[in-house]
Write an enzyme that holds these catalytic residues in place. Structure first.
Site, mmCIF file in Angstrom:
data_model
loop_
_atom_site.group_PDB
_atom_site.id
_atom_site.type_symbol
_atom_site.label_atom_id
_atom_site.label_comp_id
_atom_site.label_asym_id
_atom_site.label_seq_id
_atom_site.Cartn_x
_atom_site.Cartn_y
_atom_site.Cartn_z
ATOM 1 C CD GLN A 49 46.677 -49.330 8.499
ATOM 2 O OE1 GLN A 49 47.477 -50.257 8.531
ATOM 3 N NE2 GLN A 49 46.444 -48.568 9.532
ATOM 4 C CB ALA A 67 53.951 -40.057 -4.301
ATOM 5 N NE ARG A 105 61.518 -48.712 3.995
ATOM 6 C CZ ARG A 105 60.302 -48.321 3.630
ATOM 7 N NH1 ARG A 105 59.863 -48.551 2.417
ATOM 8 N NH2 ARG A 105 59.515 -47.729 4.493
ATOM 9 C CG PHE A 156 46.016 -39.325 -8.755
ATOM 10 C CD1 PHE A 156 45.460 -40.495 -8.256
ATOM 11 C CD2 PHE A 156 45.238 -38.527 -9.576
ATOM 12 C CE1 PHE A 156 44.160 -40.864 -8.570
ATOM 13 C CE2 PHE A 156 43.927 -38.889 -9.900
ATOM 14 C CZ PHE A 156 43.388 -40.065 -9.399
ATOM 15 C CB CYS A 173 47.391 -42.335 1.137
ATOM 16 S SG CYS A 173 47.454 -40.537 1.113
ATOM 17 N NE ARG A 181 50.564 -28.879 8.904
ATOM 18 C CZ ARG A 181 50.186 -30.040 8.389
ATOM 19 N NH1 ARG A 181 49.096 -30.128 7.686
ATOM 20 N NH2 ARG A 181 50.910 -31.112 8.561
ATOM 21 C CB ALA A 201 44.582 -44.893 -7.929
HETATM 22 P P1 NAD Z 1 47.266 -32.823 6.383
HETATM 23 O O1 NAD Z 1 46.934 -33.311 7.721
HETATM 24 O O2 NAD Z 1 48.701 -32.587 6.053
HETATM 25 O O3 NAD Z 1 46.493 -31.435 6.123
HETATM 26 C C1 NAD Z 1 45.135 -31.252 6.376
HETATM 27 C C2 NAD Z 1 44.952 -29.866 6.994
HETATM 28 O O4 NAD Z 1 43.555 -29.589 7.075
HETATM 29 C C3 NAD Z 1 45.503 -29.727 8.414
HETATM 30 O O5 NAD Z 1 46.494 -28.710 8.428
HETATM 31 C C4 NAD Z 1 44.276 -29.365 9.279
HETATM 32 O O6 NAD Z 1 44.545 -28.446 10.315
HETATM 33 C C5 NAD Z 1 43.359 -28.759 8.231
HETATM 34 N N1 NAD Z 1 41.947 -28.764 8.601
HETATM 35 C C6 NAD Z 1 41.202 -29.781 9.103
HETATM 36 N N2 NAD Z 1 39.917 -29.391 9.262
HETATM 37 C C7 NAD Z 1 39.856 -28.094 8.851
HETATM 38 C C8 NAD Z 1 38.792 -27.151 8.754
HETATM 39 N N3 NAD Z 1 37.543 -27.485 9.094
HETATM 40 N N4 NAD Z 1 39.086 -25.910 8.312
HETATM 41 C C9 NAD Z 1 40.344 -25.558 7.956
HETATM 42 N N5 NAD Z 1 41.390 -26.420 7.999
HETATM 43 C C10 NAD Z 1 41.145 -27.676 8.442
HETATM 44 O O7 NAD Z 1 46.611 -33.823 5.328
HETATM 45 P P2 NAD Z 1 47.107 -34.115 3.834
HETATM 46 O O8 NAD Z 1 48.172 -35.137 3.851
HETATM 47 O O9 NAD Z 1 47.329 -32.832 3.127
HETATM 48 O O10 NAD Z 1 45.809 -34.830 3.255
HETATM 49 C C11 NAD Z 1 44.621 -34.120 3.017
HETATM 50 C C12 NAD Z 1 43.690 -34.989 2.211
HETATM 51 O O11 NAD Z 1 44.311 -35.314 0.954
HETATM 52 C C13 NAD Z 1 43.343 -36.329 2.870
HETATM 53 O O12 NAD Z 1 42.026 -36.667 2.522
HETATM 54 C C14 NAD Z 1 44.320 -37.290 2.204
HETATM 55 O O13 NAD Z 1 43.821 -38.613 2.183
HETATM 56 C C15 NAD Z 1 44.390 -36.736 0.800
HETATM 57 N N6 NAD Z 1 45.637 -37.035 0.084
HETATM 58 C C16 NAD Z 1 46.847 -36.991 0.728
HETATM 59 C C17 NAD Z 1 48.017 -37.244 0.015
HETATM 60 C C18 NAD Z 1 49.374 -37.214 0.688
HETATM 61 O O14 NAD Z 1 50.336 -37.648 0.076
HETATM 62 N N7 NAD Z 1 49.487 -36.712 1.905
HETATM 63 C C19 NAD Z 1 47.952 -37.513 -1.355
HETATM 64 C C20 NAD Z 1 46.712 -37.534 -1.969
HETATM 65 C C21 NAD Z 1 45.565 -37.293 -1.250
HETATM 66 C C1 UDX Z 2 50.691 -42.679 -2.223
HETATM 67 C C2 UDX Z 2 50.397 -42.781 -3.717
HETATM 68 O O1 UDX Z 2 51.590 -43.220 -4.391
HETATM 69 C C3 UDX Z 2 49.948 -41.443 -4.270
HETATM 70 O O2 UDX Z 2 49.590 -41.577 -5.645
HETATM 71 C C4 UDX Z 2 48.731 -40.977 -3.467
HETATM 72 O O3 UDX Z 2 48.296 -39.712 -3.932
HETATM 73 C C5 UDX Z 2 49.071 -40.902 -1.989
HETATM 74 O O4 UDX Z 2 49.542 -42.187 -1.530
HETATM 75 P P1 UDX Z 2 52.698 -41.766 -0.757
HETATM 76 O O5 UDX Z 2 52.030 -42.511 0.343
HETATM 77 O O6 UDX Z 2 53.080 -40.350 -0.540
HETATM 78 O O7 UDX Z 2 51.783 -41.781 -2.061
HETATM 79 O O8 UDX Z 2 54.053 -42.533 -1.159
HETATM 80 P P2 UDX Z 2 54.357 -43.858 -2.027
HETATM 81 O O9 UDX Z 2 55.526 -43.579 -2.864
HETATM 82 O O10 UDX Z 2 53.160 -44.389 -2.703
HETATM 83 O O11 UDX Z 2 54.830 -44.899 -0.905
HETATM 84 C C6 UDX Z 2 53.922 -45.416 0.048
HETATM 85 C C7 UDX Z 2 54.634 -46.477 0.872
HETATM 86 O O12 UDX Z 2 54.910 -47.638 0.096
HETATM 87 C C8 UDX Z 2 55.978 -46.027 1.447
HETATM 88 O O13 UDX Z 2 56.131 -46.519 2.756
HETATM 89 C C9 UDX Z 2 56.984 -46.683 0.524
HETATM 90 O O14 UDX Z 2 58.234 -46.883 1.120
HETATM 91 C C10 UDX Z 2 56.285 -47.995 0.214
HETATM 92 N N1 UDX Z 2 56.720 -48.616 -1.044
HETATM 93 C C11 UDX Z 2 56.546 -47.966 -2.223
HETATM 94 C C12 UDX Z 2 57.281 -49.897 -1.017
HETATM 95 O O15 UDX Z 2 57.429 -50.503 0.048
HETATM 96 N N2 UDX Z 2 57.651 -50.466 -2.208
HETATM 97 C C13 UDX Z 2 57.490 -49.850 -3.414
HETATM 98 O O16 UDX Z 2 57.832 -50.444 -4.448
HETATM 99 C C14 UDX Z 2 56.912 -48.553 -3.419
#
Ligand code: NAD
Ligand code: UDX
Length: 469
Positions: free
Chosen positions: A269, A155, A442, A153, A267, A38, A214
């Site tokens: 589920q 997306a 969709r 928050f 996120c 990564r 949320a």
């Molecule tokens: P991700 O899998 O893309 O990234 C997480 C990273 O953390 C990975 O690269 C992994 O190698 C690293 N990691 C794990 N354990 C580690 C350690 N001990 N030391 C150093 N690195 C380590 O995950 P993400 O999508 O960025 O999500 C991270 C968190 O943020 C989760 O809790 C998720 O629920 C939350 N979140 C995600 C989103 C989103 O849209 N993806 C939005 C809001 C919140």
């Molecule tokens: C979500 C939240 O929106 C974000 O605030 C949080 O930080 C992380 O989780 P994300 O999962 O990245 O973000 O995308 P989002 O736009 O929320 O869509 C999630 C899923 O819902 C997708 O599969 C999307 O296609 C679906 N969706 C979204 C619908 O089926 N209908 C809608 O009206 C909106």
């Protein structure tokens, strides 16, 4: 100069730190990760994630695998590691797996020699800060730690605009003078570009629970509208018209009411299951049941879609070529975590279909890995390591929508990529087996235009094609 170190260079850590580095030139920003692959990707021209606008942010934080050095030097440590669903043991299939968080916390305690503000950026169960505090303070060598909850928050697909212009930034901290001082330090970072009235502060537990709430509310809206799609199809109502009219009520709002084959992503589920588990642990089975239904409706929506495909195509897709357009969980991302396409493809494969998949951002390796993987395994960092995935023989992957659909008996649109609206459907129809079926998960195509070409079209929650009644 303040130094920020973010542990976890993923979908959240990478973009968030890029924006902080851009907006706060006086702050040194470093992102660290245990995944060498990564970090190498962040340091190359081929970024590990596809996110519109990310390339143009300009200012780049340092990306490094030297986790301990940068944690040692940092004043503020963001923890943005995975918090996936547990796959085994107590709470398997529901509870958040805090292994990665806990190991990060123990490493912080091991290497720190100066006071630190530790920021929960990952989504965690409410009360996690208390557990982290215990790990840090019981292992501290005279170091003071302040834990803050600062849930993210953003997306995917709109991460950069969400970070530049957030609806709100939430910071939760202890209600002690030291806790409140730490809140102000973090607030000053965001205040470099976020208007003060959008930076909310609260107690730690409210901030942690807000994030789960949320996501549960957002997913609930989608399950609400999706739950009515079958009724629309049965009665001749059009879900888009219903959602539009309902959304005009300012108390409801028009956003997040798009009917679909189901929600996906890393996120929704995971966080609802986490909420369900917390409710069960707190003796609240009725509340847990309430939120479980959001996921049941989502699962039902995916299997309903598969059933519609198979039933329409004379009750069998065995040996038939089904083209799948779109595999990512939404448009403008290459992320496939919990994408509805996985369950739909597995459903079609169970009925012995031969599937040809096209997605503008998802590689063949990724698709094969997703289709071979067990539920809930996907978000564990081991799967970030490059491995040769087992190959599902009935699946082929192309880099072109026309190639994927050539000779197909049916098409399933599973992601709302803009390019699927502008395809030459006459050309596609001419090259398909007849009757040519199109199942739009969709609602991106113009149903009437496609029916005029000759397609038999099923769109989610829309009046049924005369062929299907
Ligand atoms: P991700 O899998 O893309 O990234 C997480 C990273 O953390 C990975 O690269 C992994 O190698 C690293 N990691 C794990 N354990 C580690 C350690 N001990 N030391 C150093 N690195 C380590 O995950 P993400 O999508 O960025 O999500 C991270 C968190 O943020 C989760 O809790 C998720 O629920 C939350 N979140 C995600 C989103 C989103 O849209 N993806 C939005 C809001 C919140
Ligand atoms: C979500 C939240 O929106 C974000 O605030 C949080 O930080 C992380 O989780 P994300 O999962 O990245 O973000 O995308 P989002 O736009 O929320 O869509 C999630 C899923 O819902 C997708 O599969 C999307 O296609 C679906 N969706 C979204 C619908 O089926 N209908 C809608 O009206 C909106």
């Amino acid at each position: 100069m303040v130094k920020i170190c973010c542990i976890g260079a993923g979908y959240v850590g990478g973009p968030t730190m890029a924006v902080i580095a851009l907006k706060c030139p006086a702050v040194e920003v470093v992102v660290v990760d245990i995944s060498v692959a990564r970090i190498n990707a962040w340091n190359s021209d081929q970024l590990p994630i596809y996110e519109p606008g990310l390339d143009d942010v300009g200012e780049e934080p340092l990306f490094s695998t030297d986790v301990e050095k940068h944690v040692f030097e940092a004043d503020i440590i963001f923890v943005s590691v995975n918090t996936p669903t547990k796959t085994s043991g107590l709470g398997a299939g529901k509870a958040a797996d805090l292994t990665y968080w806990e190991s990060a916390a123990r490493m912080i305690a091991d290497v720190s020699k100066s006071d630190k503000i530790v920021v929960e950026k990952s989504t965690v169960p409410v009360k996690t800060a208390e557990a982290i505090e215990k790990i840090l303070t019981h292992n501290s060598k005279g170091v003071n730690y302040q834990i803050l909850s600062n849930p993210e928050f953003l997306a995917e697909g709109t991460a950069i605009q969400d970070l530049f212009n957030p609806d709100r930034v939430l910071i939760g901290g202890r209600e002690t003078p030291e806790g409140q001082k730490a809140v102000q330090v973090l607030k000053a970072v965001y205040a470099q570009w976020v208007p003060e009235d959008r930076i909310i502060t609260s107690n730690l537990w409210s901030a942690e629970l807000t994030k789960l709430t949320a996501n549960a509310f957002l997913a609930d809206r989608i399950s609400s509208v999706n739950s009515l799609t079958a009724l629309c199809e049965a009665t001749g109502a059009d879900v888009t018209e219903v959602a539009y009219s309902v959304g005009m009520d300012s108390r409801i709002s028009p956003k997040f009411l798009n009917a679909s084959v189901g929600f996906g992503g890393s996120c929704f589920q995971k966080d609802i299951l986490n909420l369900v588990y917390i409710c069960e642990c707190n003796g609240l089975p009725e509340v847990a049941e309430y939120w479980k239904h959001v996921i049941r409706i989502n699962d039902n929506q995916k299997s309903r879609f598969v059933n519609r495909v198979v039933a329409s195509m004379f009750n069998t897709v065995s040996g038939k070529k089904i083209a799948v357009l779109g595999f990512s969980f939404k448009k403008d991302t290459g992320d496939t975590r919990e994408t509805p396409a996985i369950d739909v493809c597995k459903g079609l494969l169970a009925d012995k279909a031969s599937i040809s998949i096209y997605d503008p951002q998802v590689t063949e390796d990724q698709i094969q890995r997703d289709l071979a993987m067990n539920k809930f395994d996907w978000d564990h960092p081991i799967h970030l390591q490059p491995t040769s995935p087992a190959t599902v023989k009935q699946v082929s992957v192309t880099w072109d929508a026309y190639e994927a659909t050539k000779g197909a008996h049916g098409i399933c649109i599973l992601t709302e990529w803009d390019e699927f609206k502008g395809l030459d459907y006459q050309k596609i129809y001419d090259n398909m087996q007849k009757p040519a079926f199109l199942f739009d998960g969709r609602n991106v195509v113009d149903t009437e235009k496609l029916r005029a070409i000759g397609f038999i079209v099923h769109s989610i929650g829309k009046p049924l094609d005369p062929w299907l009644t």
